[in-house]
Design an enzyme around this catalytic site. Structure first.
Site, PDB file in Angstrom:
ATOM      1  N   LYS A   1       0.835  -1.196   0.000  1.00 39.16           N
ATOM      2  CA  LYS A   1       0.000   0.000   0.000  1.00 39.16           C
ATOM      3  C   LYS A   1       0.867   1.241   0.000  1.00 39.16           C
ATOM      4  O   LYS A   1       1.943   1.242   0.584  1.00 39.16           O
ATOM      5  CB  LYS A   1      -0.876   0.055   1.270  1.00 39.16           C
ATOM      6  CG  LYS A   1      -1.897  -1.049   1.407  1.00 39.16           C
ATOM      7  CD  LYS A   1      -2.647  -0.841   2.715  1.00 39.16           C
ATOM      8  CE  LYS A   1      -3.636  -1.952   2.989  1.00 39.16           C
ATOM      9  NZ  LYS A   1      -4.254  -1.806   4.312  1.00 39.16           N
TER      10      LYS A   1
ATOM     11  N   GLU B   1     -10.568  -2.389  11.873  1.00 39.38           N
ATOM     12  CA  GLU B   1     -10.709  -0.994  12.301  1.00 39.38           C
ATOM     13  C   GLU B   1     -11.812  -0.874  13.340  1.00 39.38           C
ATOM     14  O   GLU B   1     -12.583  -1.814  13.541  1.00 39.38           O
ATOM     15  CB  GLU B   1     -10.999  -0.064  11.116  1.00 39.38           C
ATOM     16  CG  GLU B   1     -12.311  -0.335  10.419  1.00 39.38           C
ATOM     17  CD  GLU B   1     -12.585   0.684   9.297  1.00 39.38           C
ATOM     18  OE1 GLU B   1     -11.641   1.053   8.590  1.00 39.38           O
ATOM     19  OE2 GLU B   1     -13.736   1.095   9.161  1.00 39.38           O
TER      20      GLU B   1
ATOM     21  N   ARG C   1     -19.100   4.834  16.504  1.00 40.39           N
ATOM     22  CA  ARG C   1     -20.444   5.371  16.247  1.00 40.39           C
ATOM     23  C   ARG C   1     -21.443   4.221  16.242  1.00 40.39           C
ATOM     24  O   ARG C   1     -21.071   3.056  16.321  1.00 40.39           O
ATOM     25  CB  ARG C   1     -20.460   6.052  14.884  1.00 40.39           C
ATOM     26  CG  ARG C   1     -19.991   5.103  13.772  1.00 40.39           C
ATOM     27  CD  ARG C   1     -20.209   5.681  12.402  1.00 40.39           C
ATOM     28  NE  ARG C   1     -19.495   4.945  11.370  1.00 40.39           N
ATOM     29  CZ  ARG C   1     -19.899   3.809  10.816  1.00 40.39           C
ATOM     30  NH1 ARG C   1     -21.030   3.237  11.196  1.00 40.39           N
ATOM     31  NH2 ARG C   1     -19.180   3.214   9.883  1.00 40.39           N
TER      32      ARG C   1
END
Lengths: 73, 449
Positions: free
Chosen positions: B158, B288, B292
């Site tokens: 990446k 991850e 929320r």
């Protein structure tokens, strides 16, 4: 020489124009990237050839089926 | 509890949140952009305020205006929903600085988990397993053999400065590594002005398993079971279920303990979800954390009978975990959520238009939440979600059967939907036999094209 239309597959806005008039393109090369519903949708060249017309500007709204550019092949 | 709450969002989640506010008798304010003024939930709200033109950056992402509306309408709480400003630490802090509660975690938690590198380090430091990775590899490095030993194959290269999968390359053979790193560096240097890359282990066909967490900011944290959200297209979930089927209870139990300890150590203070990948040897790895309410929270509610938004409100109002949740939480049955998107069912391209027909399913055990009604307009301005369908059954097979019945009964005309795709998936042996994984949806799309 055939004039080929590059059409929008979605209703949305023009996010980024990747090619200019006069550029040589290969089939499937992205001429521009559209944005709709938070997704990036490419508008690829239908054939090997040359970009002869760009009919939209970055930021404008486009309809599904609208002609975005012309490629001469 | 709260005197009045502003819903700083739109669409399905605005409808979902208003359901709990009504139940609790808390007055609420909705905001609407020019594109959303005609939705039923806007008209049915206690109060509705315009928030600007259709583009999100001029309306639903306008932090200052949103805070101003909350102040003007006398709200003492702002619920950000999911998407838009739900994970924006600057907005969370602006709301708090205005003397209004942000109904979510503190800005510092949002910030820490929003930085992918920092989040990974924090998790690794709390004994949460992470995939082997290299850290930044500068342009001066030319010998990569140590990385092959450390990370193993296949791996992912990446661009360190990149995002959204741009410039990501997969490596299956060691002799391809040097050449592909070179290519990624050039691409990264061109695109981001920085040729630094990093290498990470690549899991093939993993399942996405996530843990619903909740903390009260007083050191108490609990895990409310897990969800399987492996069916995804364009890295977005389309089918989610709880509990995760055919999964080693011991593996889940151990991870639950690790995550509770980790979040308690940071004094986590709201709802949150830790997303992980499950490999074929029953190993879970951190992906991850979402700080929320999750779109798919409804499947957890369906199997536990809880109202997670109510619990989240209670914590934001200063209550402890014991005061907002029962001591014993158990699951009964199985729940499946289907995200109904306005898009081509094969290419997944978005589809816009007017809903000439829009008739939600009437099937026992099935709940549909939507902001739309017949005659409504689906615009290109926001995400393509038309509705959430949640089917609950006694078993997974029962929930699948109800899901299929619901989708067959869902009539939509005027835009294309992913309903044919969802039906194909629910009927496929690979899904029914729990051999599904995160790349299955894209494979389906290729076969159908």
């Amino acid at each position: 020489m055939a004039r080929l239309e590059v059409k929008s597959e979605v209703t949305g806005t023009v996010w980024k124009i990747e090619k200019s008039v006069g550029d040589s393109v290969a089939e499937f090369d992205d001429i521009m990237i559209l944005e709709s519903m938070k997704m990036e949708i490419p508008a690829p060249s239908p054939a090997d050839g040359k970009v002869v017309e760009i009919l939209v500007e970055e930021g404008v709204a486009v309809e599904e089926g609208q002609v975005l550019a012309i490629v001469e092949s | 509890m709260f005197k009045k709450v502003l819903i700083a969002n739109r669409g399905v989640v605005a409808v979902r949140l208003s359901r709990t506010f009504r139940k609790l008798g808390i007055p609420y304010v909705v905001v609407y952009s020019e594109a959303d003024a005609d939705h039923p939930y806007v008209k049915e709200a206690d109060e509705a305020r315009p928030v600007g033109p259709a583009p999100a950056r001029e309306s639903y992402l306008n932090r200052a205006l949103m805070v101003e509306i909350a102040k003007e309408t006398g709200c003492d709480g702002v619920h950000p929903g999911y998407g838009f400003m739900a994970e924006d630490p600057i907005f969370a802090q602006m709301v708090e600085d205005a003397g209004i509660r942000f109904i979510g975690p503190s800005a510092s938690h949002i910030e820490a988990m929003g930085n992918k590198v920092k989040a990974r380090e924090l998790m690794a430091g709390a004994d949460v397993p992470v995939l082997p990775a290299s850290g930044p590899v500068g342009e001066e490095v030319s010998d990569f053999s140590a990385y092959i030993d450390k990370i193993g194959l296949p791996m992912l290269i990446k661009a360190a400065a990149g995002g959204g999968g741009i410039g990501m390359q997969r490596i299956f053979e060691a002799d391809k590594l040097a050449g592909t790193i070179d290519k990624t560096r050039q691409l990264a240097a061109r695109a981001f002005g920085d040729g630094t890359v990093y290498l990470e282990r690549y899991l093939q066909e993993p399942r996405h398993i996530e843990f619903q967490m909740i903390g009260d900011g007083k050191g108490n944290v609990r895990n409310i079971f897990e969800r399987d959200c492996s069916i995804q297209r364009r890295h977005q979930k389309v089918i989610e279920e709880s509990p995760a089927p055919s999964i080693d209870a011991e593996v889940v139990g151990k991870m639950s303990d690790i995550l509770v300890n980790a979040l308690a150590g940071w004094n986590y203070d709201s709802l949150g979800t830790v997303e992980m990948l499950l490999d074929h040897d029953s190993n879970l790895y951190f992906l991850e954390t979402n700080t929320r309410l999750q779109v798919e929270h409804g499947v957890t509610e369906a199997v536990t009978g809880l109202d997670l938004v109510e619990a989240q409100l209670g914590i934001a109002a200063g209550k402890t975990l014991d005061q907002v949740l029962p001591t014993d939480i158990s699951t009964s049955g199985h729940a499946i959520e289907l995200r109904i998107y306005a898009e081509d069912p094969v290419k997944f391209f978005p589809s816009t238009g007017t809903l000439n027909t829009f008739s939600v399913p009437d099937v026992s055990g099935v709940m549909t939440e939507t902001h739309l009604a017949e005659g409504g307009v689906v615009t290109p301005h926001y995400d393509p979600m038309l509705a959430l369908v949640i089917a609950k059954g006694e078993t997974r097979d029962d929930a699948i059967a109800r899901s299929i019945a619901a989708l067959e009964d869902f009539a939509v005309e005027g835009v294309k939907t992913n309903i044919p795709f969802l039906l194909n998936m629910l009927r496929a042996d690979v899904f029914r036999d729990v051999r599904h994984h995160t790349t299955l949806a894209e494979q389906f799309s290729k076969t159908a094209a």
